[in-house]
Structure formats: structure tokens, C-alpha cells
Design a protein around this motif. Sequence first.
Motif, PDB file in Angstrom:
ATOM      1  N   ARG A  46       0.828  -1.208   0.000  1.00  0.00           N
ATOM      2  CA  ARG A  46       0.000   0.000   0.000  1.00  0.00           C
ATOM      3  C   ARG A  46       0.861   1.256   0.000  1.00  0.00           C
ATOM      4  N   THR A  47       1.953   1.243   0.753  1.00  0.00           N
ATOM      5  CA  THR A  47       2.866   2.383   0.784  1.00  0.00           C
ATOM      6  C   THR A  47       3.531   2.570  -0.572  1.00  0.00           C
ATOM      7  N   LYS A  48       3.845   1.466  -1.233  1.00  0.00           N
ATOM      8  CA  LYS A  48       4.442   1.556  -2.572  1.00  0.00           C
ATOM      9  C   LYS A  48       3.477   2.237  -3.531  1.00  0.00           C
ATOM     10  N   GLN A  49       2.199   1.915  -3.442  1.00  0.00           N
ATOM     11  CA  GLN A  49       1.203   2.546  -4.303  1.00  0.00           C
ATOM     12  C   GLN A  49       1.109   4.045  -4.008  1.00  0.00           C
ATOM     13  N   ASP A  50       1.152   4.412  -2.732  1.00  0.00           N
ATOM     14  CA  ASP A  50       1.112   5.829  -2.361  1.00  0.00           C
ATOM     15  C   ASP A  50       2.345   6.562  -2.891  1.00  0.00           C
ATOM     16  N   LEU A  51       3.499   5.936  -2.783  1.00  0.00           N
ATOM     17  CA  LEU A  51       4.726   6.561  -3.282  1.00  0.00           C
ATOM     18  C   LEU A  51       4.704   6.687  -4.801  1.00  0.00           C
ATOM     19  N   THR A  52       4.095   5.733  -5.474  1.00  0.00           N
ATOM     20  CA  THR A  52       3.968   5.817  -6.928  1.00  0.00           C
ATOM     21  C   THR A  52       3.114   7.022  -7.309  1.00  0.00           C
ATOM     22  N   VAL A  53       2.039   7.247  -6.576  1.00  0.00           N
ATOM     23  CA  VAL A  53       1.190   8.412  -6.836  1.00  0.00           C
ATOM     24  C   VAL A  53       1.984   9.697  -6.615  1.00  0.00           C
ATOM     25  N   VAL A  54       2.742   9.747  -5.525  1.00  0.00           N
ATOM     26  CA  VAL A  54       3.542  10.938  -5.236  1.00  0.00           C
ATOM     27  C   VAL A  54       4.592  11.155  -6.316  1.00  0.00           C
ATOM     28  N   ALA A  55       5.275  10.078  -6.717  1.00  0.00           N
ATOM     29  CA  ALA A  55       6.349  10.202  -7.704  1.00  0.00           C
ATOM     30  C   ALA A  55       5.824  10.569  -9.085  1.00  0.00           C
ATOM     31  N   ASN A  56       4.656  10.067  -9.445  1.00  0.00           N
ATOM     32  CA  ASN A  56       4.133  10.302 -10.790  1.00  0.00           C
ATOM     33  C   ASN A  56       3.264  11.542 -10.911  1.00  0.00           C
TER      34      ASN A  56
END
Length: 121
Positions: A46-56
Motif C-alpha cells: 500500500r505504501t508503494k502505491q502511495d509513493l507511486t502516486v507521489v512520484a508520478n
Amino acid sequence: MREILREILRYMPFRQTIAAKIFGLAIILLLLTIALAGFLLYEVTRTKQDLTVVANFDVPLTQSLARLHEFGLRRRLAFERWFGALNAAEPNREIVAEATENYAPFHSQTYRRIFNCPTHH
């Protein structure tokens, strides 16, 4: 009567050796550790998905806003120089031409950044 009590105690389900109790406790702790590991893997995903949103989304948006701010400041500086040169008692044509030349690209870049802003749905 005593023998009956012994027979009852012998077949009671709670009568276990210390080794069996320690083994049962170890099994319970192992199951809790496995459950915790599964929960933590879920949280990492779930944290990886949140970081993907932040990064993209958030980081490019922040960079775009920083560039927009930079273009706006440069446009303002060029305008102030242009305005100051035009309001002088003797306007210097070279400064006016240079300020006009500097104002135009930053003006167009500012509007291009505003109106061609990437949208994320």
C-alpha cells in the motif's frame, strides 16, 4: 475415592507437561509472527502505491509550479526594467529593446505553462 480422582485427573485435557506448554506457546508465537509479516507486506504494498502516486503526480506538479514561478519572476523583472526604462527622463532605446526582448519569451512561457498544464485524471 482417591483412585477415581487420579483417573479423572489423568484424562483431563489440561494436564500437559511443561514441554508441551512451551511447544504450544512457541507455535502461537510463530503464528503471530507470520500474521504480522503478512500484515507488514500488505502495508508495504500500500505504501508503494502511495509513493507511486507521489512520484508520478505530486513531484512533476511541484516541478512544474516551480518553473512557472521562475518564469513569472523573470517576466516581472523584465517588465520592471522595461517600465523603468520607459519612465526615465531620457529612455535608453537599448535597454527598452533588451527588456522587451527578455519580457516576450518569459511572458509566452508563463502562459504556456498555465494553459498547457498536464492534467492527471
